[in-house]
Write an enzyme that holds these catalytic residues in place. Sequence first.
Site, PDB file in Angstrom:
ATOM      1  N   ALA A   1      -2.325  13.001  -8.790  1.00  0.00           N
ATOM      2  CA  ALA A   1      -2.568  13.197  -7.361  1.00  0.00           C
ATOM      3  C   ALA A   1      -2.720  11.820  -6.733  1.00  0.00           C
ATOM      4  O   ALA A   1      -3.053  10.847  -7.420  1.00  0.00           O
ATOM      5  CB  ALA A   1      -3.833  14.019  -7.175  1.00  0.00           C
TER       6      ALA A   1
ATOM      7  N   GLY B   1      -2.609  14.955 -12.026  1.00  0.00           N
ATOM      8  CA  GLY B   1      -1.836  16.002 -11.356  1.00  0.00           C
ATOM      9  C   GLY B   1      -0.395  16.068 -11.823  1.00  0.00           C
ATOM     10  O   GLY B   1       0.246  17.115 -11.729  1.00  0.00           O
TER      11      GLY B   1
ATOM     12  N   GLU C   1      -0.530  18.122 -14.821  1.00  0.00           N
ATOM     13  CA  GLU C   1      -0.862  19.480 -14.371  1.00  0.00           C
ATOM     14  C   GLU C   1       0.332  20.162 -13.707  1.00  0.00           C
ATOM     15  O   GLU C   1       0.548  21.361 -13.879  1.00  0.00           O
ATOM     16  CB  GLU C   1      -2.071  19.410 -13.425  1.00  0.00           C
TER      17      GLU C   1
ATOM     18  N   GLU D   1      -8.534  11.594 -15.263  1.00  0.00           N
ATOM     19  CA  GLU D   1      -9.451  11.695 -14.117  1.00  0.00           C
ATOM     20  C   GLU D   1     -10.844  11.189 -14.445  1.00  0.00           C
ATOM     21  O   GLU D   1     -11.555  10.700 -13.563  1.00  0.00           O
ATOM     22  CB  GLU D   1      -9.534  13.153 -13.637  1.00  0.00           C
TER      23      GLU D   1
HETATM   24  N1  CAA Z   1      -2.216   7.594  -6.698  1.00  0.00           N
HETATM   25  C1  CAA Z   1      -1.849   6.682  -5.776  1.00  0.00           C
HETATM   26  N2  CAA Z   1      -1.084   5.611  -6.073  1.00  0.00           N
HETATM   27  C2  CAA Z   1      -0.686   5.460  -7.363  1.00  0.00           C
HETATM   28  C3  CAA Z   1      -1.039   6.379  -8.361  1.00  0.00           C
HETATM   29  C4  CAA Z   1      -1.844   7.496  -7.995  1.00  0.00           C
HETATM   30  N3  CAA Z   1      -2.191   8.455  -8.878  1.00  0.00           N
HETATM   31  N4  CAA Z   1      -0.524   5.952  -9.536  1.00  0.00           N
HETATM   32  C5  CAA Z   1       0.155   4.812  -9.269  1.00  0.00           C
HETATM   33  N5  CAA Z   1       0.049   4.506  -7.954  1.00  0.00           N
HETATM   34  C6  CAA Z   1       0.615   3.366  -7.263  1.00  0.00           C
HETATM   35  C7  CAA Z   1      -0.142   2.086  -7.570  1.00  0.00           C
HETATM   36  O1  CAA Z   1      -1.298   1.986  -6.768  1.00  0.00           O
HETATM   37  C8  CAA Z   1       0.900   1.037  -7.265  1.00  0.00           C
HETATM   38  O2  CAA Z   1       0.964   0.884  -5.865  1.00  0.00           O
HETATM   39  P1  CAA Z   1       0.979  -0.615  -5.222  1.00  0.00           P
HETATM   40  O3  CAA Z   1       2.285  -1.207  -5.712  1.00  0.00           O
HETATM   41  O4  CAA Z   1       0.961  -0.338  -3.752  1.00  0.00           O
HETATM   42  O5  CAA Z   1      -0.203  -1.311  -5.754  1.00  0.00           O
HETATM   43  C9  CAA Z   1       2.199   1.714  -7.706  1.00  0.00           C
HETATM   44  O6  CAA Z   1       1.926   3.113  -7.760  1.00  0.00           O
HETATM   45  C10 CAA Z   1       2.638   1.270  -9.105  1.00  0.00           C
HETATM   46  O7  CAA Z   1       1.555   1.492  -9.995  1.00  0.00           O
HETATM   47  P2  CAA Z   1       0.990   0.340 -10.975  1.00  0.00           P
HETATM   48  O8  CAA Z   1       1.216  -1.000 -10.391  1.00  0.00           O
HETATM   49  O9  CAA Z   1      -0.423   0.706 -11.325  1.00  0.00           O
HETATM   50  O10 CAA Z   1       1.967   0.553 -12.228  1.00  0.00           O
HETATM   51  P3  CAA Z   1       1.664   0.199 -13.737  1.00  0.00           P
HETATM   52  O11 CAA Z   1       2.960   0.365 -14.459  1.00  0.00           O
HETATM   53  O12 CAA Z   1       0.969  -1.113 -13.858  1.00  0.00           O
HETATM   54  O13 CAA Z   1       0.609   1.321 -14.255  1.00  0.00           O
HETATM   55  C11 CAA Z   1      -0.181   3.581 -14.495  1.00  0.00           C
HETATM   56  C12 CAA Z   1       1.035   2.638 -14.366  1.00  0.00           C
HETATM   57  C13 CAA Z   1      -0.903   3.310 -15.834  1.00  0.00           C
HETATM   58  C14 CAA Z   1       0.331   5.003 -14.468  1.00  0.00           C
HETATM   59  C15 CAA Z   1      -1.174   3.327 -13.321  1.00  0.00           C
HETATM   60  O14 CAA Z   1      -0.449   3.339 -12.098  1.00  0.00           O
HETATM   61  C16 CAA Z   1      -2.260   4.345 -13.215  1.00  0.00           C
HETATM   62  O15 CAA Z   1      -3.198   4.314 -13.994  1.00  0.00           O
HETATM   63  N6  CAA Z   1      -2.172   5.270 -12.241  1.00  0.00           N
HETATM   64  C17 CAA Z   1      -3.193   6.242 -11.948  1.00  0.00           C
HETATM   65  C18 CAA Z   1      -3.199   7.353 -12.998  1.00  0.00           C
HETATM   66  C19 CAA Z   1      -4.303   8.344 -12.697  1.00  0.00           C
HETATM   67  O16 CAA Z   1      -5.469   8.014 -12.732  1.00  0.00           O
HETATM   68  N7  CAA Z   1      -3.940   9.607 -12.393  1.00  0.00           N
HETATM   69  C20 CAA Z   1      -4.861  10.626 -12.043  1.00  0.00           C
HETATM   70  C21 CAA Z   1      -4.998  10.726 -10.546  1.00  0.00           C
HETATM   71  S1  CAA Z   1      -6.296  11.822 -10.014  1.00  0.00           S
HETATM   72  C22 CAA Z   1      -5.650  13.375 -10.211  1.00  0.00           C
HETATM   73  O17 CAA Z   1      -4.495  13.537 -10.550  1.00  0.00           O
HETATM   74  C23 CAA Z   1      -6.596  14.498  -9.946  1.00  0.00           C
HETATM   75  C24 CAA Z   1      -6.077  15.830 -10.322  1.00  0.00           C
HETATM   76  O18 CAA Z   1      -6.539  16.447 -11.231  1.00  0.00           O
HETATM   77  C25 CAA Z   1      -5.034  16.467  -9.581  1.00  0.00           C
END
Ligand code: CAA
Length: 257
Positions: free
Chosen positions: A65, A108, A111, A131
Amino acid sequence: MSEHVILTEIVDRVGVIRLNRPEALNALNLAILNTVVEAAEAFQSDPNIMALVITGNDKAFAAGADIKEMADKSYIEMHQSDWFSQWTRFTDIRLPIVAAVNGFALGGGCELAMMADLIIAGPNTKFGQPEINLGVIPGMGGSQRLTRAVGKSKAMDMVLTGRMMDGEEAERAGLVARLVEDDKVFDTAMEVAQTIASKSRPVVMAAKEAVDTAFETSLTQGLLFERRAFHALFALEDQKEGMDAFSNKRRAQFQDR
Ligand code: CAA
Protein backbone atom coordinates in the site's frame (compact mmCIF):
# COMPACT_ATOMS: atom_id res chain seq x y z
CA MET A 1 4.60 10.26 -12.69
CA SER A 2 2.76 7.64 -14.79
CA GLU A 3 -0.23 9.16 -16.55
CA HIS A 4 -2.21 5.94 -16.25
CA VAL A 5 -1.77 4.08 -12.98
CA ILE A 6 -2.91 0.87 -14.64
CA LEU A 7 -2.83 -0.36 -18.23
CA THR A 8 -5.50 -2.70 -19.51
CA GLU A 9 -5.88 -4.81 -22.62
CA ILE A 10 -7.92 -7.74 -23.85
CA VAL A 11 -5.97 -10.64 -25.32
CA ASP A 12 -8.36 -13.11 -26.91
CA ARG A 13 -10.84 -13.65 -24.07
CA VAL A 14 -8.57 -12.63 -21.21
CA GLY A 15 -8.65 -9.21 -19.55
CA VAL A 16 -5.20 -8.02 -18.49
CA ILE A 17 -4.62 -5.45 -15.73
CA ARG A 18 -1.05 -4.16 -15.44
CA LEU A 19 -0.16 -1.98 -12.45
CA ASN A 20 1.72 1.03 -13.79
CA ARG A 21 3.34 3.20 -11.14
CA PRO A 22 6.94 2.11 -11.74
CA GLU A 23 8.34 5.23 -10.07
CA ALA A 24 6.75 4.06 -6.79
CA LEU A 25 7.27 0.30 -7.32
CA ASN A 26 3.53 0.10 -8.04
CA ALA A 27 2.61 1.19 -4.50
CA LEU A 28 -1.14 0.77 -4.20
CA ASN A 29 -2.69 4.20 -3.72
CA LEU A 30 -6.37 5.09 -3.93
CA ALA A 31 -6.09 5.83 -7.65
CA ILE A 32 -4.79 2.30 -8.31
CA LEU A 33 -7.42 0.77 -6.04
CA ASN A 34 -10.25 2.55 -7.83
CA THR A 35 -8.99 1.86 -11.34
CA VAL A 36 -8.18 -1.80 -10.65
CA VAL A 37 -11.63 -2.56 -9.25
CA GLU A 38 -13.37 -0.59 -12.01
CA ALA A 39 -11.35 -2.39 -14.68
CA ALA A 40 -12.02 -5.80 -13.16
CA GLU A 41 -15.75 -5.09 -12.91
CA ALA A 42 -15.84 -3.81 -16.50
CA PHE A 43 -14.08 -6.96 -17.73
CA GLN A 44 -16.55 -9.11 -15.80
CA SER A 45 -19.55 -7.34 -17.32
CA ASP A 46 -18.29 -8.24 -20.80
CA PRO A 47 -19.61 -11.76 -21.46
CA ASN A 48 -16.76 -12.44 -23.87
CA ILE A 49 -14.13 -12.11 -21.13
CA MET A 50 -13.50 -15.41 -19.38
CA ALA A 51 -10.59 -14.75 -17.02
CA LEU A 52 -8.34 -11.96 -15.76
CA VAL A 53 -4.59 -11.63 -15.35
CA ILE A 54 -3.17 -9.05 -12.96
CA THR A 55 0.51 -8.19 -13.14
CA GLY A 56 3.13 -5.52 -12.48
CA ASN A 57 6.60 -5.15 -13.94
CA ASP A 58 9.95 -6.94 -13.62
CA LYS A 59 11.02 -4.99 -10.54
CA ALA A 60 7.73 -4.98 -8.65
CA PHE A 61 4.33 -6.55 -8.73
CA ALA A 62 3.59 -4.02 -5.97
CA ALA A 63 5.73 -2.94 -3.01
CA GLY A 64 2.70 -2.46 -0.79
CA ALA A 65 0.00 0.00 0.00
CA ASP A 66 1.17 3.57 -0.57
CA ILE A 67 2.92 4.39 2.70
CA LYS A 68 3.16 8.12 1.90
CA GLU A 69 -0.58 8.34 1.28
CA MET A 70 -1.35 6.76 4.68
CA ALA A 71 1.41 8.11 6.88
CA ASP A 72 -0.42 11.15 8.28
CA LYS A 73 -3.90 9.66 8.59
CA SER A 74 -5.58 9.59 11.98
CA TYR A 75 -7.30 6.59 13.52
CA ILE A 76 -10.70 8.19 12.94
CA GLU A 77 -9.96 8.83 9.25
CA MET A 78 -8.87 5.20 8.72
CA HIS A 79 -11.84 3.86 10.65
CA GLN A 80 -14.53 6.08 9.13
CA SER A 81 -13.35 5.59 5.55
CA ASP A 82 -12.93 1.86 6.30
CA TRP A 83 -9.56 2.11 4.53
CA PHE A 84 -8.84 -0.88 2.25
CA SER A 85 -12.44 -2.15 2.42
CA GLN A 86 -12.95 -1.28 -1.26
CA TRP A 87 -10.63 -4.16 -2.17
CA THR A 88 -13.53 -6.52 -1.44
CA ARG A 89 -14.90 -5.37 -4.80
CA PHE A 90 -11.87 -7.11 -6.31
CA THR A 91 -12.39 -10.31 -4.33
CA ASP A 92 -16.07 -10.24 -5.32
CA ILE A 93 -15.08 -10.74 -8.97
CA ARG A 94 -16.54 -14.09 -10.02
CA LEU A 95 -14.21 -14.69 -12.97
CA PRO A 96 -10.92 -16.43 -12.20
CA ILE A 97 -7.99 -14.08 -11.61
CA VAL A 98 -4.41 -15.19 -12.25
CA ALA A 99 -1.62 -13.11 -10.66
CA ALA A 100 1.64 -12.93 -12.63
CA VAL A 101 4.14 -11.85 -10.00
CA ASN A 102 7.73 -10.69 -10.54
CA GLY A 103 9.95 -8.66 -8.23
CA PHE A 104 8.60 -7.26 -4.99
CA ALA A 105 5.17 -8.39 -3.76
CA LEU A 106 5.25 -6.82 -0.33
CA GLY A 107 2.53 -5.83 2.11
CA GLY A 108 -0.52 -4.91 0.05
CA GLY A 109 1.30 -6.29 -3.01
CA CYS A 110 1.51 -9.75 -1.46
CA GLU A 111 -2.08 -9.33 -0.29
CA LEU A 112 -3.30 -8.33 -3.75
CA ALA A 113 -1.55 -11.37 -5.25
CA MET A 114 -3.32 -13.53 -2.66
CA MET A 115 -6.69 -11.99 -3.62
CA ALA A 116 -6.16 -13.57 -7.02
CA ASP A 117 -7.17 -17.20 -7.42
CA LEU A 118 -3.71 -18.47 -8.25
CA ILE A 119 -0.21 -17.07 -8.37
CA ILE A 120 2.46 -17.63 -11.01
CA ALA A 121 5.89 -16.40 -9.89
CA GLY A 122 9.60 -16.64 -10.64
CA PRO A 123 12.52 -17.61 -8.41
CA ASN A 124 13.42 -13.94 -7.86
CA THR A 125 9.96 -12.87 -6.78
CA LYS A 126 10.03 -11.51 -3.22
CA PHE A 127 6.91 -12.01 -1.14
CA GLY A 128 6.62 -10.39 2.26
CA GLN A 129 4.41 -8.78 4.88
CA PRO A 130 6.83 -6.14 6.22
CA GLU A 131 4.15 -3.97 7.89
CA ILE A 132 5.64 -4.80 11.30
CA ASN A 133 8.62 -2.61 10.33
CA LEU A 134 6.24 0.33 9.84
CA GLY A 135 4.54 -0.04 13.19
CA VAL A 136 1.39 -1.64 11.77
CA ILE A 137 0.10 -5.06 10.75
CA PRO A 138 -1.23 -6.28 7.38
CA GLY A 139 -4.53 -4.59 6.51
CA MET A 140 -5.54 -6.04 3.13
CA GLY A 141 -5.90 -9.65 4.27
CA GLY A 142 -2.30 -10.79 4.85
CA SER A 143 -2.79 -12.19 8.33
CA GLN A 144 -5.75 -14.24 7.10
CA ARG A 145 -4.94 -15.28 3.52
CA LEU A 146 -1.22 -15.91 4.11
CA THR A 147 -2.05 -18.08 7.12
CA ARG A 148 -4.55 -20.08 5.08
CA ALA A 149 -2.03 -20.40 2.23
CA VAL A 150 1.15 -21.37 4.10
CA GLY A 151 0.02 -22.35 7.60
CA LYS A 152 0.46 -20.69 10.98
CA SER A 153 4.19 -21.15 11.58
CA LYS A 154 5.41 -19.65 8.31
CA ALA A 155 2.75 -16.92 8.37
CA MET A 156 3.86 -15.95 11.87
CA ASP A 157 7.47 -15.91 10.69
CA MET A 158 6.62 -13.58 7.80
CA VAL A 159 4.24 -11.29 9.69
CA LEU A 160 6.27 -11.01 12.92
CA THR A 161 9.75 -10.60 11.42
CA GLY A 162 8.84 -8.92 8.12
CA ARG A 163 11.31 -11.13 6.24
CA MET A 164 10.87 -11.78 2.55
CA MET A 165 10.30 -15.20 0.97
CA ASP A 166 11.57 -15.90 -2.54
CA GLY A 167 9.57 -17.63 -5.25
CA GLU A 168 11.03 -21.09 -4.58
CA GLU A 169 10.16 -20.97 -0.90
CA ALA A 170 6.72 -19.57 -1.75
CA GLU A 171 6.09 -22.44 -4.16
CA ARG A 172 7.24 -25.03 -1.61
CA ALA A 173 4.97 -23.41 0.98
CA GLY A 174 1.91 -23.56 -1.29
CA LEU A 175 1.53 -19.83 -1.90
CA VAL A 176 2.58 -20.10 -5.56
CA ALA A 177 0.77 -22.42 -7.95
CA ARG A 178 3.51 -22.55 -10.61
CA LEU A 179 7.14 -21.47 -10.34
CA VAL A 180 8.65 -20.65 -13.74
CA GLU A 181 11.69 -18.71 -14.97
CA ASP A 182 11.31 -15.01 -14.18
CA ASP A 183 10.96 -14.05 -17.83
CA LYS A 184 8.25 -16.69 -18.37
CA VAL A 185 5.94 -15.55 -15.56
CA PHE A 186 3.58 -13.37 -17.60
CA ASP A 187 3.40 -15.74 -20.57
CA THR A 188 2.66 -18.68 -18.27
CA ALA A 189 -0.09 -16.71 -16.51
CA MET A 190 -1.59 -15.91 -19.91
CA GLU A 191 -1.43 -19.58 -20.91
CA VAL A 192 -3.23 -20.55 -17.70
CA ALA A 193 -5.86 -17.84 -18.28
CA GLN A 194 -6.31 -18.89 -21.92
CA THR A 195 -6.78 -22.50 -20.82
CA ILE A 196 -9.48 -21.37 -18.39
CA ALA A 197 -10.98 -19.25 -21.19
CA SER A 198 -11.56 -22.39 -23.25
CA LYS A 199 -13.98 -23.76 -20.62
CA SER A 200 -17.58 -22.85 -19.85
CA ARG A 201 -17.97 -19.41 -18.23
CA PRO A 202 -20.70 -20.36 -15.72
CA VAL A 203 -18.95 -23.64 -14.88
CA VAL A 204 -15.68 -21.81 -14.25
CA MET A 205 -17.53 -19.39 -11.96
CA ALA A 206 -19.11 -22.32 -10.10
CA ALA A 207 -15.71 -23.99 -9.70
CA LYS A 208 -14.18 -20.82 -8.25
CA GLU A 209 -17.11 -20.38 -5.88
CA ALA A 210 -16.86 -23.99 -4.72
CA VAL A 211 -13.13 -23.82 -3.94
CA ASP A 212 -13.57 -20.46 -2.20
CA THR A 213 -16.34 -21.99 -0.08
CA ALA A 214 -13.75 -24.36 1.40
CA PHE A 215 -12.27 -21.35 3.23
CA GLU A 216 -15.56 -20.11 4.56
CA THR A 217 -17.40 -23.11 5.94
CA SER A 218 -17.34 -26.55 7.60
CA LEU A 219 -16.51 -29.65 5.56
CA THR A 220 -20.08 -30.93 5.74
CA GLN A 221 -21.53 -27.60 4.57
CA GLY A 222 -18.85 -27.24 1.91
CA LEU A 223 -19.50 -30.71 0.53
CA LEU A 224 -23.24 -29.97 0.41
CA PHE A 225 -22.58 -26.66 -1.37
CA GLU A 226 -20.37 -28.43 -3.91
CA ARG A 227 -22.89 -31.21 -4.55
CA ARG A 228 -25.79 -28.79 -5.01
CA ALA A 229 -23.72 -26.64 -7.38
CA PHE A 230 -22.76 -29.81 -9.27
CA HIS A 231 -26.43 -30.74 -9.62
CA ALA A 232 -27.32 -27.22 -10.83
CA LEU A 233 -24.79 -27.41 -13.67
CA PHE A 234 -27.00 -30.05 -15.29
CA ALA A 235 -29.29 -27.15 -16.23
CA LEU A 236 -26.62 -25.88 -18.64
CA GLU A 237 -26.23 -26.62 -22.32
CA ASP A 238 -22.49 -26.63 -21.64
CA GLN A 239 -22.84 -29.73 -19.45
CA LYS A 240 -24.65 -31.53 -22.29
CA GLU A 241 -22.05 -30.29 -24.75
CA GLY A 242 -19.09 -31.29 -22.56
CA MET A 243 -20.34 -34.81 -21.93
CA ASP A 244 -21.47 -35.33 -25.53
CA ALA A 245 -18.07 -34.14 -26.79
CA PHE A 246 -16.36 -36.69 -24.53
CA SER A 247 -18.57 -39.53 -25.72
CA ASN A 248 -18.06 -38.59 -29.37
CA LYS A 249 -14.31 -38.05 -29.01
CA ARG A 250 -14.42 -34.42 -30.11
CA ARG A 251 -13.42 -31.11 -28.53
CA ALA A 252 -16.22 -29.38 -26.59
CA GLN A 253 -17.46 -26.00 -27.80
CA PHE A 254 -18.87 -24.22 -24.76
CA GLN A 255 -21.46 -21.51 -25.42
CA ASP A 256 -23.27 -20.60 -22.19
CA ARG A 257 -22.69 -17.03 -21.10
N1 CAA B 1 4.62 3.19 -0.63
C1 CAA B 1 5.00 4.37 -1.18
N2 CAA B 1 6.13 4.50 -1.91
C2 CAA B 1 6.90 3.39 -2.09
C3 CAA B 1 6.54 2.15 -1.54
C4 CAA B 1 5.34 2.06 -0.78
N3 CAA B 1 4.90 0.90 -0.26
N4 CAA B 1 7.51 1.25 -1.86
C5 CAA B 1 8.42 1.92 -2.61
N5 CAA B 1 8.05 3.22 -2.74
C6 CAA B 1 8.76 4.26 -3.45
C7 CAA B 1 9.98 4.74 -2.69
O1 CAA B 1 9.63 5.67 -1.70
C8 CAA B 1 10.82 5.33 -3.80
O2 CAA B 1 10.29 6.60 -4.11
P1 CAA B 1 11.30 7.87 -4.28
O3 CAA B 1 12.12 7.51 -5.50
O4 CAA B 1 10.36 9.01 -4.51
O5 CAA B 1 12.10 7.94 -3.05
C9 CAA B 1 10.51 4.41 -4.99
O6 CAA B 1 9.29 3.74 -4.67
C10 CAA B 1 11.59 3.34 -5.19
O7 CAA B 1 11.75 2.65 -3.97
P2 CAA B 1 13.20 2.45 -3.28
O8 CAA B 1 14.11 3.55 -3.64
O9 CAA B 1 12.97 2.20 -1.82
O10 CAA B 1 13.67 1.10 -4.02
P3 CAA B 1 14.68 0.02 -3.47
O11 CAA B 1 14.95 -0.89 -4.62
O12 CAA B 1 15.85 0.66 -2.81
O13 CAA B 1 13.88 -0.79 -2.31
C11 CAA B 1 11.97 -1.95 -1.42
C12 CAA B 1 12.80 -1.58 -2.67
C13 CAA B 1 12.80 -2.85 -0.49
C14 CAA B 1 10.74 -2.69 -1.89
C15 CAA B 1 11.58 -0.65 -0.65
O14 CAA B 1 11.02 0.28 -1.58
C16 CAA B 1 10.57 -0.86 0.43
O15 CAA B 1 10.92 -1.37 1.49
N6 CAA B 1 9.30 -0.48 0.20
C17 CAA B 1 8.25 -0.53 1.19
C18 CAA B 1 7.78 -1.96 1.41
C19 CAA B 1 6.70 -1.99 2.47
O16 CAA B 1 6.94 -1.67 3.62
N7 CAA B 1 5.47 -2.40 2.10
C20 CAA B 1 4.36 -2.43 2.98
C21 CAA B 1 3.55 -1.16 2.86
S1 CAA B 1 2.26 -1.02 4.08
C22 CAA B 1 1.03 -2.03 3.53
O17 CAA B 1 1.11 -2.59 2.46
C23 CAA B 1 -0.13 -2.19 4.45
C24 CAA B 1 -1.10 -3.23 4.04
O18 CAA B 1 -1.23 -4.24 4.67
C25 CAA B 1 -1.95 -3.07 2.91
